[in-house]
Design a protein around this motif. Structure first.
Motif, mmCIF file in Angstrom:
data_model
loop_
_atom_site.group_PDB
_atom_site.id
_atom_site.type_symbol
_atom_site.label_atom_id
_atom_site.label_comp_id
_atom_site.label_asym_id
_atom_site.label_seq_id
_atom_site.Cartn_x
_atom_site.Cartn_y
_atom_site.Cartn_z
ATOM 1 N N UNK A 225 39.063 41.573 56.522
ATOM 2 C CA UNK A 225 40.418 42.095 56.341
ATOM 3 C C UNK A 225 40.425 43.381 55.526
ATOM 4 N N UNK A 226 41.449 44.181 55.742
ATOM 5 C CA UNK A 226 41.605 45.398 54.958
ATOM 6 C C UNK A 226 41.884 45.095 53.495
ATOM 7 N N UNK B 80 37.539 44.968 47.228
ATOM 8 C CA UNK B 80 36.120 45.175 46.932
ATOM 9 C C UNK B 80 35.889 46.563 46.344
ATOM 10 N N UNK B 81 36.530 47.577 46.955
ATOM 11 C CA UNK B 81 36.379 48.947 46.455
ATOM 12 C C UNK B 81 36.979 49.088 45.061
ATOM 13 N N UNK C 253 35.746 49.298 39.013
ATOM 14 C CA UNK C 253 35.859 48.695 37.694
ATOM 15 C C UNK C 253 34.541 48.098 37.213
ATOM 16 N N UNK C 254 33.499 48.262 38.026
ATOM 17 C CA UNK C 254 32.192 47.744 37.634
ATOM 18 C C UNK C 254 32.008 46.266 37.878
ATOM 19 N N UNK C 255 32.770 45.732 38.829
ATOM 20 C CA UNK C 255 32.688 44.304 39.135
ATOM 21 C C UNK C 255 32.245 44.127 40.580
ATOM 22 N N UNK C 256 31.226 43.306 40.798
ATOM 23 C CA UNK C 256 30.762 42.973 42.147
ATOM 24 C C UNK C 256 31.574 41.792 42.648
ATOM 25 N N UNK D 238 44.697 51.974 45.509
ATOM 26 C CA UNK D 238 45.802 51.794 46.434
ATOM 27 C C UNK D 238 45.263 51.315 47.778
ATOM 28 N N UNK D 239 46.030 50.484 48.430
ATOM 29 C CA UNK D 239 45.680 49.970 49.746
ATOM 30 C C UNK D 239 46.178 50.962 50.790
#
Length: 308
Positions: A204-205, A211-212, A217-220, A274-275
């Protein structure tokens, strides 16, 4: 036998037969007489047969010309009928537009856009398939639908994308004392790593945008304690409101639950988070007249398409 008969040659031939005159045919078609003669001669050369008999006193079709005239007349009439049908189709603005849309556009943007559009064109209806972004692009690429709305630019040499809208991403959490303590400030990233996560499916978008965002923010996202992956933003909201965990969705999707006190929404201060939403069509396909009008309308009114 493959014979390339040009429509202008057939038209010149028909006018000569009907008027028994090259000069009169030229006058009616707004062409010169040599041009009319050239068209008829070209047709005779391609067919390798005499079509028009010219004497000092008269001009008339040969037997072969009489035979061709019947078919040429039909060809020209079909052309005229097609032009009339398309003109009426465009002017009447009736019919059905096929659309594929991913979750956020279909649930939170298209309802208002379609309402405004149908106020102008009430005789146009829509057939909408709700899919994830890759499937939306696939349906457009295979010409199964005319227009798509999605949240991810899936690589496809058959499709072209245009920005449709953009929407801030927010972290949603249950409206409980624990999360109310963070109200009015960004949600702590370290706290996020400790939370149970409710996620949209990977195709999904919304998932890709989240994820991006987390990467920035430095989070996987793969390291989060994901309890559920689901194909519905509404289901994500419902599960979060019930206290199952937290989630990342578009702000427009969160508004209704926030307004009714079911959720808390924490925005991110960086405007990059932003999406992005896109409108997509096939690169080489010509949209139907009504679909083209809707496509242009959606692009021009994209700022009004956001959920109200």
């Amino acid at each position: 036998m493959d014979i390339d008969m040009d429509i202008k040659e057939l038209e010149a031939f028909v006018y000569v037969v009907e008027n028994c005159s090259f000069s009169r045919a030229a006058e009616l078609l707004h062409l010169t007489q040599p041009t009319i003669s050239s068209h008829v001669s070209a047709l005779e050369r391609k067919l390798n047969i005499k079509l028009i008999v010219r004497t000092t006193k008269e001009t008339y079709p040969s037997d072969a010309g009489k035979l061709l005239y019947k078919y040429a007349k039909e060809i020209l009439q079909v052309r005229e009928n097609a032009a009339i049908a398309l003109r009426n189709f465009s002017q009447e603005m009736k019919g059905t537009i096929s659309i594929a849309a991913s979750t956020v556009p279909s649930q939170y943007y298209l309802p208002h856009l379609l309402q405004d559009f149908r106020a102008r064109y009430p005789d146009i209806t829509f057939n909408i398939q709700m899919e994830d972004s890759p499937k939306v692009v696939e349906l457009v690429a295979t010409r199964s639908v005319e227009i798509g709305f999605c949240g991810t630019m899936v690589a496809s040499h058959k499709c072209v994308y245009q920005d449709f809208a953009n929407d801030p991403m927010v972290l949603i959490a249950p409206n409980t004392e624990k999360y109310q303590a963070f109200a009015g400030k960004p949600f702590p990233i370290e706290q996020l790593k400790e939370e149970t996560f409710i996620s949209r499916e990977k195709g999904s978008g919304t998932y890709q945008a989240g994820k991006e965002l987390l990467n920035e923010l430095g989070v996987d996202i793969a390291q989060l304690r994901t309890a559920v992956e689901i194909r519905s933003t509404e289901s994500v909201k419902q599960m979060v409101s019930e206290g199952l965990g937290v989630g990342l969705i578009a702000q427009s999707a969160a508004q209704d639950y926030v307004q009714f006190g079911k959720l808390l929404a924490f925005p991110f201060p960086d405007s990059r988070f932003r999406r992005q939403l896109y409108i997509v069509k096939h690169k080489n396909s010509i949209l139907s007249p009504i679909a083209q009008v809707f496509y242009d309308y959606a692009r021009k009114t994209k700022d009004k398409a956001s959920a109200k």
